[in-house]
Design a protein around this motif. Structure first.
Motif, PDB file in Angstrom:
ATOM      1  N   UNK A 204      42.357  97.562  -8.644  1.00 40.58           N
ATOM      2  CA  UNK A 204      41.552  98.656  -8.097  1.00 40.58           C
ATOM      3  C   UNK A 204      41.651  98.700  -6.573  1.00 40.58           C
ATOM      4  N   UNK A 205      41.618  97.545  -5.914  1.00 40.30           N
ATOM      5  CA  UNK A 205      41.741  97.508  -4.455  1.00 40.30           C
ATOM      6  C   UNK A 205      43.084  98.049  -3.997  1.00 40.30           C
ATOM      7  N   UNK A 206      44.165  97.716  -4.700  1.00 39.97           N
ATOM      8  CA  UNK A 206      45.486  98.212  -4.339  1.00 39.97           C
ATOM      9  C   UNK A 206      45.586  99.720  -4.533  1.00 39.97           C
ATOM     10  N   UNK A 207      44.931 100.254  -5.579  1.00 37.10           N
ATOM     11  CA  UNK A 207      44.925 101.706  -5.797  1.00 37.10           C
ATOM     12  C   UNK A 207      44.207 102.405  -4.652  1.00 37.10           C
ATOM     13  N   UNK A 208      43.099 101.838  -4.204  1.00 31.95           N
ATOM     14  CA  UNK A 208      42.361 102.410  -3.078  1.00 31.95           C
ATOM     15  C   UNK A 208      43.239 102.412  -1.829  1.00 31.95           C
ATOM     16  N   UNK A 209      43.967 101.330  -1.592  1.00 29.06           N
ATOM     17  CA  UNK A 209      44.861 101.259  -0.434  1.00 29.06           C
ATOM     18  C   UNK A 209      45.959 102.309  -0.514  1.00 29.06           C
TER      19      UNK A 209
END
Length: 69
Positions: free
Chosen positions: A14-19
């Protein structure tokens, strides 16, 4: 541009998708900026994240600071 997405936002997927969404929004909104600037983007916690929402927020922040018209 620096990105800071903490573990409060979820697991690494999820953090990588936000980035990825933040990078794409930055390219779309700030592609034509003249001059040298340093940006640090820190998203607020939300249930859902979308490219349109990031673009809108980034555009309004840059307009408020007078960097775009």
């Amino acid at each position: 541009m620096g990105l800071c997405v903490s573990k409060k936002h979820g697991k690494s997927v999820r953090r990588n998708r936000i980035k990825r969404l933040l990078r794409e929004a930055f390219r779309a909104v700030c592609g034509g900026l003249q001059g040298n600037y340093i940006f640090v983007l820190i998203p607020k916690q939300a249930e859902t994240y979308s490219l349109d929402k990031f673009k809108k927020c980034l555009y309004s922040a840059l307009k408020r600071e007078g960097l775009i018209e």
